[in-house]
Enzyme design. Structure first.
Site, PDB file in Angstrom:
ATOM      1  N   TYR A  37       0.862  -1.189   0.000  1.00 42.24           N
ATOM      2  CA  TYR A  37       0.000   0.000   0.000  1.00 42.24           C
ATOM      3  C   TYR A  37       0.896   1.236   0.000  1.00 42.24           C
ATOM      4  O   TYR A  37       0.814   2.110   0.873  1.00 42.24           O
ATOM      5  CB  TYR A  37      -0.977  -0.003   1.180  1.00 42.24           C
ATOM      6  CG  TYR A  37      -2.290   0.655   0.795  1.00 42.24           C
ATOM      7  CD1 TYR A  37      -3.191  -0.014  -0.016  1.00 42.24           C
ATOM      8  CD2 TYR A  37      -2.594   1.936   1.203  1.00 42.24           C
ATOM      9  CE1 TYR A  37      -4.383   0.590  -0.405  1.00 42.24           C
ATOM     10  CE2 TYR A  37      -3.773   2.549   0.818  1.00 42.24           C
ATOM     11  CZ  TYR A  37      -4.668   1.878   0.006  1.00 42.24           C
ATOM     12  OH  TYR A  37      -5.820   2.470  -0.374  1.00 42.24           O
ATOM     13  N   GLY A  41       6.011   8.248   1.099  1.00 46.68           N
ATOM     14  CA  GLY A  41       7.019   7.933   2.119  1.00 46.68           C
ATOM     15  C   GLY A  41       7.882   6.763   1.673  1.00 46.68           C
ATOM     16  O   GLY A  41       9.113   6.800   1.772  1.00 46.68           O
ATOM     17  N   HIS A  42       7.231   5.725   1.144  1.00 48.84           N
ATOM     18  CA  HIS A  42       7.991   4.574   0.636  1.00 48.84           C
ATOM     19  C   HIS A  42       8.884   4.984  -0.532  1.00 48.84           C
ATOM     20  O   HIS A  42      10.018   4.524  -0.656  1.00 48.84           O
ATOM     21  CB  HIS A  42       7.040   3.464   0.177  1.00 48.84           C
ATOM     22  CG  HIS A  42       6.207   2.885   1.275  1.00 48.84           C
ATOM     23  ND1 HIS A  42       4.869   3.161   1.401  1.00 48.84           N
ATOM     24  CD2 HIS A  42       6.508   2.051   2.294  1.00 48.84           C
ATOM     25  CE1 HIS A  42       4.374   2.517   2.454  1.00 48.84           C
ATOM     26  NE2 HIS A  42       5.355   1.833   3.017  1.00 48.84           N
ATOM     27  N   GLN A  66       4.104  -9.817  13.395  1.00 48.91           N
ATOM     28  CA  GLN A  66       4.147  -8.610  14.209  1.00 48.91           C
ATOM     29  C   GLN A  66       2.766  -8.104  14.602  1.00 48.91           C
ATOM     30  O   GLN A  66       2.651  -7.057  15.219  1.00 48.91           O
ATOM     31  CB  GLN A  66       4.937  -7.505  13.487  1.00 48.91           C
ATOM     32  CG  GLN A  66       4.242  -6.891  12.285  1.00 48.91           C
ATOM     33  CD  GLN A  66       5.213  -6.102  11.408  1.00 48.91           C
ATOM     34  OE1 GLN A  66       6.247  -6.602  10.973  1.00 48.91           O
ATOM     35  NE2 GLN A  66       4.890  -4.853  11.152  1.00 48.91           N
ATOM     36  N   MET A 225       3.057  10.582   6.496  1.00 50.18           N
ATOM     37  CA  MET A 225       2.474   9.595   5.583  1.00 50.18           C
ATOM     38  C   MET A 225       2.479   8.199   6.209  1.00 50.18           C
ATOM     39  O   MET A 225       3.445   7.795   6.854  1.00 50.18           O
ATOM     40  CB  MET A 225       3.246   9.579   4.272  1.00 50.18           C
ATOM     41  CG  MET A 225       2.973  10.822   3.438  1.00 50.18           C
ATOM     42  SD  MET A 225       3.474  10.610   1.724  1.00 50.18           S
ATOM     43  CE  MET A 225       3.136  12.254   1.097  1.00 50.18           C
TER      44      MET A 225
END
Lengths: 321, 321
Positions: A37, A41-42, A66, A225
């Site tokens: 998704y 930011g990525h 996690q 983000m």
């Protein structure tokens, strides 16, 4: 703008073979681990990775290890096709998307039968680090039982409210490191505690990998983000701005001489409360040890987690005075 | 007979560079991790490694992370010069001896000061997996805090009486794997639980390394070879034969149809008791899951630990019926 479609690899042995083949040609490999998704930011992590290595692997894998069974694994957003489109627009190319199916499924094993699975789950509840917590991996009962823990750094902040989170993160990152065998791995400083935990793990376990922390990317209005932002209603999204706005005010106050951490924390907790958010924590901690500070005398980071509706958001700002 | 003196490497970065240079030439690397004071059991591990790889690294490092402060770290035997002589006599050569000074010293760090060290030690006592145990590494307080745990397999047998042992073993082996980056690693089946734990860890953390288990080597009279044997007095050594002799009798009894594990265990515990040994445990367990068996219906292993004087010995025999 790049338009090369990244190679999609789903098999871990194939992933390792690719990486070793590239290395044998003298190429360096950078890894950007994500849960998909993807947002800008990525993309900034990928740009950062391009500063350090010849080739880029982006992993897209929502890690059940996690998440506790009560958390939002099932509603975690995903859009693989959209992710690939996004990656094709990244300047400088992404070479491989590593998108495995289930990294905790080791095939048929004596330990994967029902009895064993039930017992593993019981063991986990009572015995895994003494906190009685269990992740979605143990619920599935496929026999995974090895966990990496960074025992001090994992305790505070997000570790308090998400007892299996950092154990799961350190473990999946170890697995990805061993599968992809990168030279460099890039993590976002938005997940500040996670970044420090991975740095410490790499040091303590002697991984031959350089860990880079990449700065937070914000929306124009200041919201950090996050893949989870899409789950906010317009009203919640507006309220959530209280996090970044109050953090900015606290940082400014510190720059102007307010070094008392309680005062600074009050500023943030009050703003989030007044906006209708539910605070999980607001802590000012040492940037490396993550120990709480009372007075700002050395570089610290102000970390916040808060709920808006059903969405838990985190954010932080470094204060370097 | 070989006579080539192995290259001695003490620096971990130099070790990794050597290994990567060899791999870039298409050579495969085998690792035999040891704590030194080498005997013919170790030599057999090296011979086994030669069956699988072009080059052999033997690590010699007494790992403080797997000893509790009350255990025998300070009296663990060592003879580096003798070890090198022994390795020079191994057919087929040993290429490198990796002999680091302290694998838990990461240089100057904020976390290495006295306050931090004391706190780390306190944390460890109360928090590391809920067992309150602490290793010599935490006593030293150099700031290491990342531990690998194989949570089910580490619980029983040696894990009962040595609470930090397998955590320390899994962690140091992870470190050695990340430093040496071998293709194959060879472990002795004398440390049966350790071997199974490392196998499971390699599977669960996706290390790109093949783990080989090598058969126990015994003295002519049956005593399993161990670096600790040298600390036995002649009388204790004689008494210690009760372990291997009674294990052999039990295996014979099983082959002749005795499948009741309590009967078989009584045979061994009684023999060790009568010889003057102090039993730690005698357990018949599944070869893979290490879960206790009541009846032998599938391959099991009979594992024993016992004290003779101040020396704790372990031994085992597989029963494949």
């Amino acid at each position: 703008m790049a338009a090369k479609e990244p190679e999609i690899i789903r098999d871990k042995d194939q992933m390792r073979r690719w990486s070793r083949a590239m290395r044998s040609q003298g190429k360096t490999v950078g890894l950007v681990p994500t849960m998909g998704y993807l947002h800008d930011g990525h993309v900034s992590l990928i740009r950062e990775a391009h500063n350090h290595t010849d080739l880029i692997v982006v992993s897209i894998y929502v890690n059940p290890g996690q998440f506790s069974p009560s958390e939002d694994l099932s509603t975690y957003p995903s859009d693989f096709h959209g992710d690939i489109q996004k990656l094709m627009a990244v300047p400088g190319d992404v070479d491989v998307v590593f998108n495995p199916h289930n990294l905790y499924d080791y095939g048929t094993s004596k330990n994967a039968n029902a009895n064993e699975a039930a017992r593993a789950s019981d063991d986990a509840r009572v015995g895994n680090g003494g906190n009685g917590a269990v992740s979605c991996v143990e619920e599935n009962g496929l026999g995974h039982e090895t966990w990496v823990r960074v025992e001090r750094l994992e305790k505070g902040m997000c570790g308090q409210s998400r007892p299996v989170f950092f154990r799961g993160v350190a473990t999946i990152v170890s697995k990805l490191f061993n599968i992809v065998e990168p030279d460099v791995a890039v993590f976002g400083k938005k997940d500040y505690q996670q970044w420090r935990i991975i740095q410490r793990m790499v040091r303590d376990l002697d991984f031959g990998i350089r860990v880079i922390g990449s700065e937070i990317v914000r929306e124009k209005d200041g919201l950090a983000m996050s893949s989870r932002n899409v789950r906010l209603s317009p009203e919640e999204r507006e309220k959530a701005l209280s996090i970044s706005k109050s953090l900015s005010r606290a940082r400014l106050a510190a720059a102007e001489g307010q070094t008392n951490c309680k005062e600074l924390r009050d500023l943030v907790t009050q703003a989030i409360h007044e906006s209708g958010g539910r605070l999980d924590y607001a802590e000012i901690v040492d940037q490396e040890s993550l120990e709480q500070a009372k007075e700002i005398r050395s570089p610290v980071v102000f970390c916040v987690a808060a709920w808006f509706g059903k969405v838990r958001l985190i954010d932080n700002m470094e204060i370097n005075i």
